[in-house]
Write a protein that holds these residues in place. Structure first.
Motif, PDB file in Angstrom:
ATOM      1  N   SER A  38      37.424  98.505 -69.386  1.00 48.75           N
ATOM      2  CA  SER A  38      37.868  97.287 -68.556  1.00 48.75           C
ATOM      3  C   SER A  38      37.173  97.506 -67.397  1.00 48.75           C
ATOM      4  O   SER A  38      36.811  98.621 -67.008  1.00 48.75           O
ATOM      5  CB  SER A  38      39.457  97.365 -68.557  1.00 48.75           C
ATOM      6  N   LEU A  39      37.416  96.475 -66.550  1.00 49.01           N
ATOM      7  CA  LEU A  39      36.861  96.541 -65.064  1.00 49.01           C
ATOM      8  C   LEU A  39      37.639  97.706 -64.322  1.00 49.01           C
ATOM      9  O   LEU A  39      38.815  98.104 -64.172  1.00 49.01           O
ATOM     10  CB  LEU A  39      37.320  95.139 -64.456  1.00 49.01           C
ATOM     11  N   GLY A  40      36.468  98.657 -63.556  1.00 48.83           N
ATOM     12  CA  GLY A  40      37.112  99.514 -62.861  1.00 48.83           C
ATOM     13  C   GLY A  40      37.678 100.895 -63.661  1.00 48.83           C
ATOM     14  O   GLY A  40      38.080 101.848 -63.152  1.00 48.83           O
ATOM     15  N   GLN A  41      37.330 100.998 -65.027  1.00 44.22           N
ATOM     16  CA  GLN A  41      37.652 101.881 -65.826  1.00 44.22           C
ATOM     17  C   GLN A  41      36.684 102.553 -66.463  1.00 44.22           C
ATOM     18  O   GLN A  41      35.653 101.872 -66.779  1.00 44.22           O
ATOM     19  CB  GLN A  41      38.805 101.705 -66.809  1.00 44.22           C
ATOM     20  N   GLY A  42      36.866 103.817 -67.116  1.00 49.40           N
ATOM     21  CA  GLY A  42      35.803 104.145 -67.989  1.00 49.40           C
ATOM     22  C   GLY A  42      36.139 103.906 -69.409  1.00 49.40           C
ATOM     23  O   GLY A  42      37.198 103.286 -69.618  1.00 49.40           O
ATOM     24  N   PRO A  43      34.965 104.144 -70.214  1.00 52.09           N
ATOM     25  CA  PRO A  43      35.357 103.686 -71.445  1.00 52.09           C
ATOM     26  C   PRO A  43      36.436 104.236 -72.343  1.00 52.09           C
ATOM     27  O   PRO A  43      36.809 105.364 -72.093  1.00 52.09           O
ATOM     28  CB  PRO A  43      33.786 103.938 -72.387  1.00 52.09           C
ATOM     29  N   GLU A  44      37.043 103.506 -73.277  1.00 52.12           N
ATOM     30  CA  GLU A  44      38.255 103.830 -73.913  1.00 52.12           C
ATOM     31  C   GLU A  44      38.143 103.783 -75.198  1.00 52.12           C
ATOM     32  O   GLU A  44      37.623 102.879 -75.894  1.00 52.12           O
ATOM     33  CB  GLU A  44      39.570 103.038 -73.446  1.00 52.12           C
ATOM     34  N   ASP A  86      42.594  90.803 -73.973  1.00 47.86           N
ATOM     35  CA  ASP A  86      41.347  91.258 -74.723  1.00 47.86           C
ATOM     36  C   ASP A  86      39.911  91.362 -73.812  1.00 47.86           C
ATOM     37  O   ASP A  86      39.099  91.849 -74.357  1.00 47.86           O
ATOM     38  CB  ASP A  86      41.202  90.680 -76.028  1.00 47.86           C
ATOM     39  N   SER A  87      39.913  90.725 -72.884  1.00 50.55           N
ATOM     40  CA  SER A  87      38.625  90.519 -71.914  1.00 50.55           C
ATOM     41  C   SER A  87      38.171  92.065 -71.494  1.00 50.55           C
ATOM     42  O   SER A  87      39.252  92.580 -70.710  1.00 50.55           O
ATOM     43  CB  SER A  87      39.101  89.583 -70.920  1.00 50.55           C
ATOM     44  N   ALA A  88      37.189  92.202 -71.741  1.00 45.38           N
ATOM     45  CA  ALA A  88      36.477  93.410 -71.463  1.00 45.38           C
ATOM     46  C   ALA A  88      35.121  93.624 -71.992  1.00 45.38           C
ATOM     47  O   ALA A  88      34.749  92.775 -72.562  1.00 45.38           O
ATOM     48  CB  ALA A  88      37.369  94.777 -72.127  1.00 45.38           C
ATOM     49  N   VAL A  89      34.564  94.826 -71.408  1.00 45.30           N
ATOM     50  CA  VAL A  89      33.083  94.969 -72.217  1.00 45.30           C
ATOM     51  C   VAL A  89      33.502  95.932 -73.392  1.00 45.30           C
ATOM     52  O   VAL A  89      34.051  97.163 -73.376  1.00 45.30           O
ATOM     53  CB  VAL A  89      32.113  95.822 -71.367  1.00 45.30           C
ATOM     54  N   LEU A 111      33.178  90.503 -73.332  1.00 41.75           N
ATOM     55  CA  LEU A 111      34.177  89.352 -73.892  1.00 41.75           C
ATOM     56  C   LEU A 111      35.075  88.912 -72.824  1.00 41.75           C
ATOM     57  O   LEU A 111      35.758  89.691 -72.127  1.00 41.75           O
ATOM     58  CB  LEU A 111      34.945  90.026 -75.219  1.00 41.75           C
ATOM     59  N   THR A 112      34.954  87.578 -72.735  1.00 43.66           N
ATOM     60  CA  THR A 112      35.937  86.763 -71.907  1.00 43.66           C
ATOM     61  C   THR A 112      36.914  85.832 -72.904  1.00 43.66           C
ATOM     62  O   THR A 112      36.449  85.026 -73.478  1.00 43.66           O
ATOM     63  CB  THR A 112      35.216  85.954 -70.841  1.00 43.66           C
ATOM     64  N   VAL A 113      38.111  86.114 -72.608  1.00 43.87           N
ATOM     65  CA  VAL A 113      38.851  85.210 -73.284  1.00 43.87           C
ATOM     66  C   VAL A 113      39.601  84.218 -72.390  1.00 43.87           C
ATOM     67  O   VAL A 113      40.335  84.882 -71.252  1.00 43.87           O
ATOM     68  CB  VAL A 113      40.051  86.086 -74.020  1.00 43.87           C
ATOM     69  N   LEU A 114      39.493  83.041 -72.332  1.00 43.00           N
ATOM     70  CA  LEU A 114      40.111  81.963 -71.400  1.00 43.00           C
ATOM     71  C   LEU A 114      41.470  81.442 -71.631  1.00 43.00           C
ATOM     72  O   LEU A 114      41.769  81.513 -72.946  1.00 43.00           O
ATOM     73  CB  LEU A 114      39.280  80.757 -71.281  1.00 43.00           C
TER      74      LEU A 114
END
Lengths: 114, 112
Positions: A38-44, A86-89, A111-114
């Motif tokens: 997610s934005l500003g975070q490390g991979p989870e 769920d929007s994230a890389v 992934l972008t969920v509108l």
């Protein structure tokens, strides 16, 4: 040699829709991983495959998320009834497996969920 | 739950300066990996450290693993604009040899 590839690079969908994200690991790598960033975070961590089986799926957030690797190579991450959260890389990585710790990442699917 | 903290979170410096970024945890790691990530790309592996006290060098980058294997540092000498990126550390612990737990990263900007 070719690195980890992921398709699509970007996916825009509407809330409630189903999406599939694909990962093609480095040839010869038996271990495959999915992470979410997610934005500003490390991979989870989400899930780990050794061969065809999911050895650890403890990171999947809920039962809307599922991943398969039917032939021990390409993997697909499936998300049902997508939500805006769920929007994230979504990042895929692969490694030789065994006691080799190095993981090599693909470019990710945004992934972008509108 | 293992918590891995990186500091500083943001760092902006001039070309030619030296810098150090840190990765700390209360957990013991069996191995720790450093990655650099550029916008729109996946993380690229820089180095893996596995032995307490280990020092590894990669050109102008020096990586150190703490004696107790709970912390690590990355030192960059004479930083260049090409060093700009998000530096992530990821550790394996708790008997796992596959699950990487990452910090939030240090976002480094090197200005020409």
């Amino acid at each position: 040699g070719a690195g980890v590839s992921q398709t699509p690079s970007n996916k825009v969908t509407e809330k409630g829709k189903y999406v599939e994200l694909r990962c093609d690991p480095i040839s010869g790598h038996t271990a495959l991983y999915w992470y979410r960033q997610s934005l500003g975070q490390g991979p989870e961590f989400l899930i780990y495959f050794q061969g065809t089986g999911a050895a650890d799926d403890s990171g999947l957030p809920n039962d809307r998320f599922f991943a398969v690797r039917p032939e021990g190579s390409v993997s697909t991450l499936k998300i049902q009834r997508t939500e805006r959260g769920d929007s994230a890389v979504y990042l895929c990585a692969s490694s030789l497996g065994g006691r080799t710790p190095e993981q090599f990442f693909g470019p990710g699917t945004r992934l972008t969920v509108l | 739950t293992q918590l891995l903290e990186q500091s500083p979170q943001f760092l902006s410096i001039q070309e030619g300066e030296n810098l150090t970024v840190y990765c700390n945890s209360s957990s013991v790691f069996s191995s720790l990996q450093w990655y650099r990530q550029e916008p729109g790309e996946g993380p690229v592996l820089l180095v893996t450290v596995v032995t307490g006290g280990e020092v590894k060098k990669l050109k102008r980058l020096t990586f150190q693993f703490g004696d107790a294997r709970k912390d690590s540092s990355l030192h960059i000498t004479a930083a260049q604009p090409g060093d700009t990126g998000l530096y992530l550390c990821g550790g394996m612990s708790g008997g796992s040899n596959y699950k990487l737990t990452f910090g939030k990263g240090t976002l480094l900007t090197v200005n020409p």
